[in-house]
Design a protein around this motif. Structure first.
Motif, short mmCIF file in Angstrom:
data_model
loop_
_atom_site.label_atom_id
_atom_site.label_comp_id
_atom_site.label_asym_id
_atom_site.label_seq_id
_atom_site.Cartn_x
_atom_site.Cartn_y
_atom_site.Cartn_z
N PHE A 114 -13.67 1.95 6.93
CA PHE A 114 -14.20 2.80 5.86
C PHE A 114 -15.02 1.97 4.87
CE2 PHE A 114 -13.71 4.56 1.55
CZ PHE A 114 -14.36 5.78 1.73
N CYS A 115 -14.49 0.83 4.45
CA CYS A 115 -15.20 0.00 3.48
C CYS A 115 -16.45 -0.64 4.08
CB CYS A 115 -14.26 -1.08 2.94
SG CYS A 115 -12.97 -0.43 1.85
N GLN A 116 -16.44 -0.88 5.39
CA GLN A 116 -17.64 -1.39 6.04
C GLN A 116 -18.75 -0.33 6.04
OE1 GLN A 116 -16.03 -2.61 9.84
NE2 GLN A 116 -15.80 -4.73 9.19
N GLN A 117 -18.36 0.93 6.21
CA GLN A 117 -19.35 2.00 6.21
C GLN A 117 -19.81 2.34 4.80
OE1 GLN A 117 -18.62 5.18 8.95
NE2 GLN A 117 -19.70 6.71 7.73
N TYR A 118 -18.91 2.18 3.81
CA TYR A 118 -19.25 2.51 2.43
C TYR A 118 -18.98 1.28 1.54
CZ TYR A 118 -19.19 7.27 4.23
OH TYR A 118 -19.43 8.41 4.95
N PRO A 119 -19.86 0.28 1.60
CA PRO A 119 -19.60 -0.98 0.88
C PRO A 119 -19.63 -0.85 -0.63
CG PRO A 119 -21.83 -0.94 1.82
CD PRO A 119 -21.11 0.25 2.37
N ASP A 120 -20.19 0.23 -1.15
CA ASP A 120 -20.24 0.41 -2.61
C ASP A 120 -18.99 1.09 -3.16
OD1 ASP A 120 -22.74 -0.78 -2.83
OD2 ASP A 120 -23.80 1.10 -2.45
N ILE A 121 -18.05 1.43 -2.27
CA ILE A 121 -16.77 1.99 -2.71
C ILE A 121 -15.73 0.88 -2.70
CG2 ILE A 121 -14.90 3.60 -2.15
CD1 ILE A 121 -16.93 5.52 -1.03
N HIS A 122 -15.01 0.75 -3.79
CA HIS A 122 -13.98 -0.29 -3.92
C HIS A 122 -12.62 0.39 -4.03
CE1 HIS A 122 -17.37 -2.93 -4.56
NE2 HIS A 122 -17.78 -2.14 -5.54
N ILE A 123 -11.69 -0.07 -3.22
CA ILE A 123 -10.39 0.59 -3.07
C ILE A 123 -9.35 0.01 -4.04
CG2 ILE A 123 -8.48 1.08 -1.49
CD1 ILE A 123 -11.07 2.51 -0.77
N THR A 124 -8.63 0.91 -4.70
CA THR A 124 -7.39 0.56 -5.39
C THR A 124 -6.28 1.33 -4.70
OG1 THR A 124 -8.46 0.17 -7.53
CG2 THR A 124 -6.11 0.63 -7.56
N LEU A 125 -5.34 0.62 -4.10
CA LEU A 125 -4.33 1.25 -3.24
C LEU A 125 -2.94 1.16 -3.86
CD1 LEU A 125 -3.68 2.60 -0.52
CD2 LEU A 125 -3.48 0.31 0.47
N ASP A 126 -2.28 2.30 -3.95
CA ASP A 126 -0.93 2.39 -4.52
C ASP A 126 -0.02 2.99 -3.45
OD1 ASP A 126 1.25 2.51 -6.18
OD2 ASP A 126 0.63 4.35 -7.18
N ILE A 127 1.00 2.24 -3.02
CA ILE A 127 1.90 2.69 -1.95
C ILE A 127 3.30 2.89 -2.52
CG2 ILE A 127 2.96 2.10 0.25
CD1 ILE A 127 0.08 2.57 0.65
N ASN A 128 3.84 4.10 -2.44
CA ASN A 128 5.23 4.34 -2.85
C ASN A 128 5.68 5.69 -2.33
OD1 ASN A 128 4.87 6.52 -4.96
ND2 ASN A 128 3.58 4.93 -5.85
N ASP A 129 6.98 5.92 -2.39
CA ASP A 129 7.56 7.18 -1.90
C ASP A 129 8.04 8.07 -3.03
OD1 ASP A 129 7.17 6.94 0.84
OD2 ASP A 129 9.00 5.77 1.13
N PHE A 130 7.68 7.76 -4.25
CA PHE A 130 8.16 8.53 -5.39
C PHE A 130 7.15 9.58 -5.82
CE2 PHE A 130 10.52 4.54 -5.66
CZ PHE A 130 11.82 5.02 -5.76
N HIS A 131 7.66 10.65 -6.42
CA HIS A 131 6.78 11.67 -6.97
C HIS A 131 6.02 11.09 -8.15
CE1 HIS A 131 5.28 15.49 -8.48
NE2 HIS A 131 5.74 15.14 -9.67
N ILE A 132 4.70 11.28 -8.15
CA ILE A 132 3.89 10.80 -9.25
C ILE A 132 2.96 11.91 -9.71
CG2 ILE A 132 3.95 8.39 -8.51
CD1 ILE A 132 1.10 8.80 -7.43
N ASP A 133 2.56 11.84 -10.97
CA ASP A 133 1.57 12.76 -11.50
C ASP A 133 0.20 12.12 -11.29
OD1 ASP A 133 -0.23 14.21 -13.13
OD2 ASP A 133 1.40 14.86 -14.44
N ILE A 134 -0.52 12.58 -10.27
CA ILE A 134 -1.77 11.92 -9.91
C ILE A 134 -2.87 12.15 -10.95
CG2 ILE A 134 -1.20 12.04 -7.47
CD1 ILE A 134 -3.34 14.15 -7.13
N ILE A 135 -2.75 13.23 -11.73
CA ILE A 135 -3.73 13.46 -12.79
C ILE A 135 -3.47 12.49 -13.95
CG2 ILE A 135 -4.52 15.12 -14.52
CD1 ILE A 135 -4.07 17.32 -12.48
N GLU A 136 -2.21 12.38 -14.34
CA GLU A 136 -1.86 11.47 -15.43
C GLU A 136 -2.19 10.03 -15.08
OE1 GLU A 136 2.25 9.87 -17.41
OE2 GLU A 136 2.07 12.04 -17.15
N GLN A 137 -1.97 9.65 -13.81
CA GLN A 137 -2.22 8.28 -13.39
C GLN A 137 -3.63 8.07 -12.85
OE1 GLN A 137 0.83 6.21 -11.25
NE2 GLN A 137 2.48 7.49 -12.07
N GLU A 138 -4.46 9.12 -12.95
CA GLU A 138 -5.87 9.05 -12.57
C GLU A 138 -6.06 8.62 -11.12
OE1 GLU A 138 -7.59 6.48 -15.55
OE2 GLU A 138 -7.83 8.14 -16.95
N ILE A 139 -5.24 9.18 -10.24
CA ILE A 139 -5.37 8.95 -8.80
C ILE A 139 -6.44 9.88 -8.25
CG2 ILE A 139 -4.17 9.06 -6.57
CD1 ILE A 139 -3.03 6.89 -8.33
#
Length: 320
Positions: A114-139
């Motif tokens: 994916f990053c090779q095809q879209y080199p101007d996109i930079h990934i921030t990756l968050d891995i967990n199994d807990f419920h999160i508020d994706i709006i509050e955490q700006e996911i």
């Protein structure tokens, strides 16, 4: 009339030199422009134009105000153009959240291509199994199993979540293969404990007619980590009911065999979902990521309504 419209008419009057010319530029009538300028002057407590029967002359205060307003309008238009470009071009930081097992087994193999095809996109990756508020955490987007009932979010189904009852060939050689409900309790079972609720995930097994039922079985071993559960199964700790994405690698390399056809929970909410905040315009970086992942899944026989698990038959890779 809002302030922005007043300012547009003010600049049009400056450029046109008359209320009539400003009216043509603003697609209205001279009376409306005249009233707009009078309202703006009343708000500012300043005279912006000197009026006579023959001409309209901008005052010194009016000229200074016009210079400021024009720059502000140019800055606003420039900002809007930049934001539209960011929304149109696949670029910027893409913040992704994913459940642990799915993130490790399915998401990680996708990211490099994916990053090779879209080199101007930079990934921030968050891995967990807990419920999160994706709006509050700006996911930007999260990958989760199970449906999220939140009116602020959009849940796009990537695939069903199919379950396979698996064991290692060595375990079956030593302990035999359960073929009916009366034999289920004679085997060691590996249980999965859900972290948030601390409850054991139910086990669904086929009865004599092949219809799946929930069974109360003693779990010999328990873990709250999906990959550990699959690896314990491969290592011969017992039988486990695994989501298809956890069983895939073991089935492909022969470390696991599937005892029964796949089980798919009947609820329409079942599945793997890409979840993102509801908005009028979905950022292009999010859209291209979901499209890329969807294409990758299709190449691996997983679509919105189907998975490769449908083709797995009982003991297709196991011979005593």
């Amino acid at each position: 009339m809002d302030k922005l419209r007043l300012l547009e008419m003010f600049l049009a009057t400056c450029d046109g030199g008359s209320f009539a010319a400003a009216a043509r530029l603003c697609n209205t009538d001279p009376s409306t422009v005249s009233k707009a300028i009078a309202r703006l002057e009343s708000q500012l407590q300043l005279t912006l134009f000197q009026r006579s029967t023959r001409q309209l002359c901008i005052t010194q205060a009016g000229q200074r105000y016009a210079d400021t307003v024009r720059k502000a309008m140019q800055d606003l238009n420039h900002c809007e153009d930049e934001l539209k470009h960011l929304n149109d071009a696949p670029s910027g930081t893409l913040k992704i959240n994913a459940a642990v097992c799915y993130g490790h087994l399915y998401l990680r193999p996708v990211l490099k291509a994916f990053c090779q095809q879209y080199p101007d996109i930079h990934i921030t990756l968050d891995i967990n199994d807990f419920h999160i508020d994706i709006i509050e955490q700006e996911i930007d987007v999260t990958l989760r199993t199970g449906y999220v009932k939140d009116s602020r979010l959009v849940a796009r189904r990537l695939s069903p979540m199919d379950f396979l009852v698996c064991a290692s060939p060595d375990y079956l050689k030593k302990n035999g293969t359960p073929t009916c409900a009366s034999e289920f309790n004679h085997h060691q079972w590996i249980g999965f404990r859900i972290k948030e609720t601390q409850q054991l995930q139910p086990i669904f097994l086929p009865d004599r007619s092949g219809k799946y039922q929930a069974y109360e079985l003693q779990r010999t071993h328990v873990t709250d980590d999906g990959e550990s559960m699959a690896n314990m199964c491969i290592d011969g700790f017992g039988v486990a009911q695994l989501p298809h994405f956890l069983a895939k690698k073991g089935l492909e390399n022969g470390g696991l065999v599937s005892l029964f056809p796949y089980f798919r929970p009947p609820q329409h909410e079942n599945g793997v979902f890409a979840i993102y905040p509801k908005r009028e315009y979905l950022p292009t970086k999010v859209r291209v990521f979901i499209d890329f992942l969807t294409q990758w899944l299709a190449e691996h026989q997983e679509t919105t309504h189907h998975t490769w698990a449908e083709k797995i038959s009982a003991l297709v890779t196991y011979n005593e």
